[in-house]
Write an enzyme that holds these catalytic residues in place. Structure first.
Site, PDB file in Angstrom:
ATOM      1  N   ASN A  44       0.323   2.571  90.865  1.00 12.56           N
ATOM      2  CA  ASN A  44       0.266   3.008  92.292  1.00 12.56           C
ATOM      3  C   ASN A  44       1.618   3.081  92.958  1.00 12.56           C
ATOM      4  OD1 ASN A  44      -2.648   3.192  91.713  1.00 12.56           O
ATOM      5  ND2 ASN A  44      -3.062   1.365  92.714  1.00 12.56           N
ATOM      6  N   HIS A  64       5.375   3.540  88.218  1.00 12.19           N
ATOM      7  CA  HIS A  64       5.635   4.911  88.863  1.00 12.19           C
ATOM      8  C   HIS A  64       6.367   4.674  90.106  1.00 12.19           C
ATOM      9  CE1 HIS A  64       2.132   6.709  86.236  1.00 12.19           C
ATOM     10  NE2 HIS A  64       3.443   6.292  85.450  1.00 12.19           N
TER      11      HIS A  64
HETATM   12  C1  BV8 Z   1       6.911  11.082  80.570  1.00 10.74           C
HETATM   13  C2  BV8 Z   1       3.769   8.653  90.471  1.00 10.74           C
HETATM   14  C3  BV8 Z   1       8.386  11.527  79.135  1.00 10.74           C
HETATM   15  C4  BV8 Z   1       3.949  10.005  91.431  1.00 10.74           C
HETATM   16  C5  BV8 Z   1       2.639   9.407  88.861  1.00 10.74           C
HETATM   17  C6  BV8 Z   1       4.640  17.394  79.194  1.00 10.74           C
HETATM   18  C7  BV8 Z   1       6.096  16.955  79.695  1.00 10.74           C
HETATM   19  C8  BV8 Z   1       6.445  15.865  79.734  1.00 10.74           C
HETATM   20  C9  BV8 Z   1       5.503  14.557  79.878  1.00 10.74           C
HETATM   21  C10 BV8 Z   1       4.349  15.050  79.412  1.00 10.74           C
HETATM   22  C11 BV8 Z   1       3.776  16.384  79.364  1.00 10.74           C
HETATM   23  N1  BV8 Z   1       2.553  16.314  79.049  1.00 10.74           N
HETATM   24  C12 BV8 Z   1       1.876  15.156  78.998  1.00 10.74           C
HETATM   25  C13 BV8 Z   1       2.914  14.452  79.340  1.00 10.74           C
HETATM   26  C14 BV8 Z   1       2.833  13.032  79.578  1.00 10.74           C
HETATM   27  C15 BV8 Z   1       2.617  12.920  81.206  1.00 10.74           C
HETATM   28  C16 BV8 Z   1       1.069  12.668  81.163  1.00 10.74           C
HETATM   29  O1  BV8 Z   1       0.800  11.521  80.847  1.00 10.74           O
HETATM   30  N2  BV8 Z   1       0.353  13.793  81.651  1.00 10.74           N
HETATM   31  C17 BV8 Z   1      -1.127  13.613  81.975  1.00 10.74           C
HETATM   32  C18 BV8 Z   1      -1.582  14.711  83.007  1.00 10.74           C
HETATM   33  C19 BV8 Z   1      -1.620  14.213  80.422  1.00 10.74           C
HETATM   34  N3  BV8 Z   1       3.208  11.739  81.469  1.00 10.74           N
HETATM   35  C20 BV8 Z   1       4.366  11.937  82.060  1.00 10.74           C
HETATM   36  O2  BV8 Z   1       5.043  12.973  82.398  1.00 10.74           O
HETATM   37  C21 BV8 Z   1       5.201  10.405  82.291  1.00 10.74           C
HETATM   38  N4  BV8 Z   1       6.629  10.538  81.635  1.00 10.74           N
HETATM   39  O3  BV8 Z   1       5.924  11.351  79.899  1.00 10.74           O
HETATM   40  O4  BV8 Z   1       8.130  11.233  80.410  1.00 10.74           O
HETATM   41  C22 BV8 Z   1      10.054  11.857  79.050  1.00 10.74           C
HETATM   42  C23 BV8 Z   1      10.577  10.791  78.101  1.00 10.74           C
HETATM   43  C24 BV8 Z   1      11.816  10.737  78.087  1.00 10.74           C
HETATM   44  C25 BV8 Z   1      12.772  11.709  78.929  1.00 10.74           C
HETATM   45  C26 BV8 Z   1      12.014  12.534  79.779  1.00 10.74           C
HETATM   46  C27 BV8 Z   1      10.649  12.554  79.944  1.00 10.74           C
HETATM   47  C28 BV8 Z   1       5.125  10.241  83.912  1.00 10.74           C
HETATM   48  C29 BV8 Z   1       3.906  10.269  84.332  1.00 10.74           C
HETATM   49  C30 BV8 Z   1       4.195   9.596  85.827  1.00 10.74           C
HETATM   50  C31 BV8 Z   1       3.594  10.643  86.683  1.00 10.74           C
HETATM   51  N5  BV8 Z   1       3.620   9.927  88.032  1.00 10.74           N
HETATM   52  N6  BV8 Z   1       2.619   8.741  89.974  1.00 10.74           N
HETATM   53  C32 BV8 Z   1       2.938  10.242  92.770  1.00 10.74           C
HETATM   54  O5  BV8 Z   1       2.266   9.065  92.770  1.00 10.74           O
HETATM   55  O6  BV8 Z   1       3.120  11.083  93.329  1.00 10.74           O
HETATM   56  S1  BV8 Z   1       1.083   9.608  87.779  1.00 10.74           S
HETATM   57  C33 BV8 Z   1      -0.379   9.460  88.992  1.00 10.74           C
HETATM   58  O7  BV8 Z   1      -1.521   9.886  88.279  1.00 10.74           O
HETATM   59  C34 BV8 Z   1      -0.542   7.880  89.189  1.00 10.74           C
HETATM   60  O8  BV8 Z   1       0.755   7.294  89.306  1.00 10.74           O
HETATM   61  C35 BV8 Z   1      -1.248   7.480  87.996  1.00 10.74           C
HETATM   62  O9  BV8 Z   1      -0.616   7.119  86.804  1.00 10.74           O
HETATM   63  C36 BV8 Z   1      -2.075   8.939  87.660  1.00 10.74           C
HETATM   64  C37 BV8 Z   1      -3.688   8.982  88.332  1.00 10.74           C
HETATM   65  O10 BV8 Z   1      -4.197   7.978  87.392  1.00 10.74           O
HETATM   66  P1  BV8 Z   1      -5.116   6.927  87.962  1.00 10.74           P
HETATM   67  O11 BV8 Z   1      -4.228   5.869  88.775  1.00 10.74           O
HETATM   68  O12 BV8 Z   1      -5.865   6.464  86.870  1.00 10.74           O
HETATM   69  O13 BV8 Z   1      -6.143   7.603  89.183  1.00 10.74           O
HETATM   70  P2  BV8 Z   1      -7.184   8.485  88.638  1.00 10.74           P
HETATM   71  O14 BV8 Z   1      -7.259   9.362  90.223  1.00 10.74           O
HETATM   72  O15 BV8 Z   1      -6.860   9.385  87.764  1.00 10.74           O
HETATM   73  O16 BV8 Z   1      -8.349   7.808  88.358  1.00 10.74           O
HETATM   74  C38 BV8 Z   1      -8.805   6.744  89.395  1.00 10.74           C
HETATM   75  C39 BV8 Z   1      -9.962   5.965  88.505  1.00 10.74           C
HETATM   76  O17 BV8 Z   1     -10.174   5.132  89.359  1.00 10.74           O
HETATM   77  C40 BV8 Z   1     -10.987   6.675  87.983  1.00 10.74           C
HETATM   78  O18 BV8 Z   1     -11.233   6.350  86.580  1.00 10.74           O
HETATM   79  C41 BV8 Z   1     -12.142   6.229  89.058  1.00 10.74           C
HETATM   80  O19 BV8 Z   1     -13.558   6.250  88.179  1.00 10.74           O
HETATM   81  C42 BV8 Z   1     -11.708   4.830  89.231  1.00 10.74           C
HETATM   82  N7  BV8 Z   1     -12.252   4.708  90.650  1.00 10.74           N
HETATM   83  C43 BV8 Z   1     -12.528   5.038  91.697  1.00 10.74           C
HETATM   84  N8  BV8 Z   1     -12.783   4.391  92.779  1.00 10.74           N
HETATM   85  C44 BV8 Z   1     -12.701   2.966  92.302  1.00 10.74           C
HETATM   86  C45 BV8 Z   1     -12.372   3.116  90.984  1.00 10.74           C
HETATM   87  N9  BV8 Z   1     -12.337   2.035  90.232  1.00 10.74           N
HETATM   88  C46 BV8 Z   1     -12.683   0.777  90.334  1.00 10.74           C
HETATM   89  N10 BV8 Z   1     -13.326   0.521  91.637  1.00 10.74           N
HETATM   90  C47 BV8 Z   1     -13.286   1.718  92.634  1.00 10.74           C
HETATM   91  N11 BV8 Z   1     -13.383   1.556  93.983  1.00 10.74           N
END
Ligand code: BV8
Length: 250
Positions: free
Chosen positions: A106, A123
Site C-alpha cells: 500500500n 511500492h
Molecule cells: C516489475 C503502486 C520488472 C502504484 C502497485 C509486464 C512488464 C513488466 C512487469 C510485468 C509484466 N507483466 C507482469 C508483470 C509483473 C507486474 C505484475 O505483477 N503485474 C500483474 C498485474 C500480473 N509487476 C510489476 O510490474 C512490478 N515490477 O515486475 O518490474 C522489472 C524488473 C527490472 C527492471 C524493470 C522492470 C511492479 C508492480 C508494482 C505496481 N504498483 N502499486 C499505485 O498504488 O498506484 S501495484 C498495486 O496493485 C498495489 O500496490 C498492489 O500491489 C496491487 C493490488 O494488489 P492488492 O494490494 O492485493 O489489492 P487487490 O485489490 O488486488 O486485492 C485486495 C484483497 O483484499 C482482495 O484479495 C480482497 O479479497 C481483500 N480484502 C478486501 N477487503 C478486505 C480484504 N481482506 C481483509 N480484510 C478486508 N476488509
C-alpha cells in the site's frame, strides 16, 4: 462478535512459539478505512479506467495531467481516512514477537499513522513526489496556476508520485530488505492481498521455501490460500484484533 473463535488454538500456539514475524499487507487492510482496493470498481471519474492502465510510466507520459489528478484524488481519499482496527492491532502485534518486519504494497502511509516505526514500502508512498526526469525526491515547488503536474524546481521536468508503477523495478534496497525479511522469519502473515502482483506475491513463496508457517487473512481465497498453513476468512479489521486478544489472554 469477537473473532477469536476464528483463530484455531493450534495457530495461537504457533504464534506463541514464533519469534520472528514478517507481514505482507495489501489494499484489503485499508478497505475498512474507506480506501477502495484495486479490485473494487473505481468510483466516479475513474470508473472507466483500470488501475493497471493508470499506474504505469507509459500512461503518465501519454497523459501526465490525468495521472497526476488520479493520484491527487487518491491522496484526498487517504487524507480523510484513518488507520482502522486492523492497522492498530497489527502495530500491537509488535509486542508479541522478538521481531516484526512489515512489508506493505500500500502507498497510503496508514501503517506509519498506526504506529509502525519501520515499514518496508514495497511500492513507495503516495505522500512523496519525485522528478520524473531526475528521479530525485522533491518536497517543495512553485505552485503555478493550471500547471498540472507541477514542475521540478531544478530541471523543469514533471513531478510524479514516489510510487513503483507496473513495469518499473522495485528499488534494490527495498527488494533485498523484503526478501531477507521473508527468508528469515518463522511466521509469515499475508493480509488483504489478492497475491496477483509480483514480485510482492513471491515473498510468501520465499518464506514457504524456508519452512515458515504461512497465515493468510482475507475476506476471500486467493492463489496464496493453496499453500498457506492457515487461511482466516474475514475482515482484517476484525480478525487481527481477535489475534491480539487470543495472544494476550492465553
Ligand atoms: C516489475 C503502486 C520488472 C502504484 C502497485 C509486464 C512488464 C513488466 C512487469 C510485468 C509484466 N507483466 C507482469 C508483470 C509483473 C507486474 C505484475 O505483477 N503485474 C500483474 C498485474 C500480473 N509487476 C510489476 O510490474 C512490478 N515490477 O515486475 O518490474 C522489472 C524488473 C527490472 C527492471 C524493470 C522492470 C511492479 C508492480 C508494482 C505496481 N504498483 N502499486 C499505485 O498504488 O498506484 S501495484 C498495486 O496493485 C498495489 O500496490 C498492489 O500491489 C496491487 C493490488 O494488489 P492488492 O494490494 O492485493 O489489492 P487487490 O485489490 O488486488 O486485492 C485486495 C484483497 O483484499 C482482495 O484479495 C480482497 O479479497 C481483500 N480484502 C478486501 N477487503 C478486505 C480484504 N481482506 C481483509 N480484510 C478486508 N476488509
Amino acid at each position: 462478535m469477537s473473532f477469536t473463535q476464528f483463530i484455531p488454538d493450534e495457530l495461537v500456539e504457533a504464534m506463541q512459539r514464533a519469534r520472528h514475524l514478517t507481514v505482507l499487507t495489501g489494499s484489503g487492510i485499508s478497505a475498512e478505512s474507506g480506501i477502495p482496493t484495486f479490485r473494487d470498481a473505481q468510483t466516479g471519474l475513474w470508473a472507466r479506467y483500470r488501475p493497471e492502465e493508470l499506474a504505469t510510466p507509459e500512461a503518465f507520459l501519454r497523459n501526465p495531467r490525468l495521472i497526476w489528478e488520479w493520484y491527487e484524488w487518491r491522496r484526498s481519499l487517504v487524507a480523510e481516512a484513518k488507520p482502522n482496527a486492523g492497522h492498530i492491532a497489527l502495530s500491537e502485534l509488535e509486542n508479541h514477537f522478538q521481531t516484526l518486519h512489515l512489508i506493505t504494497q500500500n502507498v497510503d502511509g496508514l501503517h506509519q499513522r498506526a504506529g509502525h516505526k519501520h515499514v518496508i514500502e514495497f511500492h513507495g508512498n503516495i505522500h512523496r513526489n519525485r522528478c520524473f526526469e531526475e528521479n530525485k525526491l522533491v518536497s517543495e515547488w512553485k505552485k503555478k496556476d493550471g500547471q498540472i503536474p507541477p514542475l521540478c524546481p531544478d530541471c523543469g521536468g514533471s513531478l510524479r508520485p514516489d510510487v513503483v508503477w507496473f513495469g518499473e523495478a522495485i528499488p534494490e534496497d527495498t527488494l533485498s530488505n523484503a526478501c531477507a525479511a521473508s527468508a528469515n522469519c518463522d511466521l509469515f502473515m499475508a493480509i488483504g492481498t489478492s497475491a496477483q502482483v509480483y514480485p510482492a506475491a513471491g515473498l510468501a513463496e520465499i518464506a514457504k521455501g524456508k519452512n515458515a508457517r504461512i497465515v493468510e487473512i482475507n475476506t476471500e481465497k486467493t492463489p496464496l490460500s493453496d499453500y498457506a498453513d492457515y487461511v482466516l476468512l474475514g475482515p482484517a479489521g476484525k480478525i487481527l484484533p481477535g489475534i491480539v486478544t487470543a495472544l494476550t489472554t492465553n
